[in-house]
Scaffold this active site. Structure first.
Site: not given
Ligand code: BG6
Length: 484
Positions: A51, A148, A178, A240
């Protein structure tokens, strides 16, 4: 040896939400790193769309600042940054209106891959998808990438899937988790399906239990408002941890092919039993160490949202019937440590008198930090003291095994964005997978809401609430220590 970088096809990548936090922290620095590595072809373009009223130069400045902040100094190459920025443009866009869409269209080129990254609130997914089509910007070869949270329950996930499906086919939709882009997570598949060693033992007959831990030291400060509507179950477990569980538990796919892999993961999710209330422990971190507790961070003194969850689940199929999977994740814990530990059963009969020395074989897969694998084995204690047993690790650290090459491994986002351009959906969640994961999570959440359960407080820097220890003790087992 890190495998050779193979350039992807030239692309136009539009990042909706291009000025947002995720774009600044992960997407743009990641693209720069791929450019530096020679994977992003020179005739590719990145277009930020948001935006904010910015021009190309204003956005390039923002991208340069993001690179300065989030790319390690040794990778900041002035000439490369300049060349990268030359490929970056910006369009100010109104996601719900008409402003900016014609300008965006005029930026798109023919005969290159078109990808659209929706790094925006899910409420805007439908608007973006609709406008990409009505303005003739997306075609049958275009891809969209969605972040997400993909819904907050089954009904909202179905609604999101439906709204995207109005304009895009499933093969064009890349739902990011991810965790699937993390190198060690992908390695789970290599370890399981490129070695014969583990497969004969990979079943309830030989595996006592599996522990999956994703422990974080950070709290929710700064994102309390979002997090409080979500909690650890929605934020981490449904996506995850569920993906990790799938990769451990799935059957070998017939081929390393996107749908073959995702079909097998889906079968695991569908085979999950309902989780009993007594097999769930939820917690909230307390104040301590000079920092506020969860209730202060979420700004609701009555919040019942969990910043920690541990649960025991079972997979009802031939391979896993009888082997519990214990999952736990939480914020403000002792260390940042994610690992999967597979504990094997005792040998059927011991020929040694030294029964006391015996410990289980455990295969530990360290996801982060210090990525690697550890196989805890029994050997003879050295020396003349007779046949005494001791446990030692067979240790494989990626940093040691790969040396300097380990630093060249792309981070999760880099890897996943390149997969989008390549058109490879293996590491992305299919719509039915996401829905099945919500179908499992929904009744668990509805259960504690209906009972009015309150999470148990736990000290920051601890390994979680006391009751979580009991969850394992009751079964004659114990959690592994959370160690960074
Ligand atoms: C995210 C969550 O998807 O993953 C976060 O929303 C979390 O709350 C994060 O901290 C953790 O990712 P990573 O790669 O740091 O383990």
């Amino acid at each position: 040896m890190v495998s050779r970088v193979i350039p992807v096809d030239p692309f136009d990548l539009v990042i909706f939400g291009g000025t947002g936090d995720l774009a600044r922290r992960k997407i743009l620095p990641g693209l720069y790193r791929r450019f530096l590595a020679g994977q992003m072809p020179a005739d590719s373009r990145i277009i930020g769309a948001a935006r904010a009223e910015l021009d190309d130069a204003g956005f390039q400045k923002m991208v340069a600042e993001a690179i300065a902040e989030f790319v390690p100094a040794e990778r900041q190459d002035k000439a490369a940054i300049k060349a990268f920025l030359d490929r970056v443009g910006y369009v100010s866009i109104d996601a719900k209106g008409t402003g900016g869409w014609d300008a965006l269209k005029s930026r798109m080129r023919e005969n290159v891959v078109r990808a659209f990254y929706f790094s925006v609130a899910p409420a805007l997914f439908g608007d973006l998808a609709e406008r990409l089509h009505s303005h003739g910007i997306a075609d049958a070869w275009s891809r969209i990438v969605v972040e997400k949270p993909f819904g907050r329950d089954l009904a909202s996930a179905k609604a999101l899937n439906a709204v995207l499906a109005e304009h895009f086919d499933e093969h064009q939709i890349y739902r990011i988790d991810h965790y699937l882009g993390k190198e060690t997570v992908q390695n789970l598949m290599a370890v399981r399906f490129a070695n014969i060693l583990f497969e004969p033992l990979w079943k309830a007959e030989y595996i006592d239990h599996v522990q999956i831990t994703v422990a974080e030291t950070v709290g929710v400060e700064g994102r309390g408002a979002y997090y409080d509507k979500s909690g650890a179950m929605r934020d981490m477990v449904q996506n995850h941890l569920m993906q990790l569980l799938c990769l451990i538990a799935m059957e070998p796919p017939y081929h390393f092919d996107p749908d073959a892999v995702r079909d097998e993961k889906l079968k695991v999710i569908r085979a999950l039993d309902a989780v009993k209330p007594e097999d769930i422990v939820r917690g909230q971190y307390l104040a301590g160490g000079g920092q506020g507790g969860y209730l202060e961070h979420c700004e609701d003194p009555n919040s019942r949202t969990e910043s920690y969850i541990a649960l025991k689940c079972h997979i009802s199929n031939w391979r896993w019937k009888g082997t519990p999977f214990y999952l736990r994740t939480g914020k403000r814990l002792r260390s940042r440590a994610s690992e999967i530990a597979i504990t094997f059963k005792e040998p059927p009969h011991s020929i040694f008198d030294d029964a006391k020395g015996w410990r289980e074989n455990v295969l530990v897969i360290r996801l982060q930090p210090n990525e690697g694998m550890n196989l805890m084995m029994m050997i003879k204690e050295p020396g003349p003291g007779g046949m005494r047993l001791m446990q030692v690790p067979l240790d494989m650290s990626f940093a040691d095994a790969l040396g300097a090459d380990a630093e060249d491994i792309p981070d999760a986002y880099e890897r996943l964005i390149m997969d989008v351009i390549r058109g490879n959906q293996t590491l992305f969640m299919r719509g039915d997978e996401v829905e099945a994961a919500w179908a499992w999570a929904d009744p668990i959440i509805a259960g504690w809401e209906a009972r009015g359960d309150r999470p148990q407080g736990y000290d920051p820097g601890s390994s979680g609430p006391e009751d979580a220890l009991m969850l394992m003790h009751r079964d004659g087992r114990r959690w592994r220590e959370i160690k960074g």
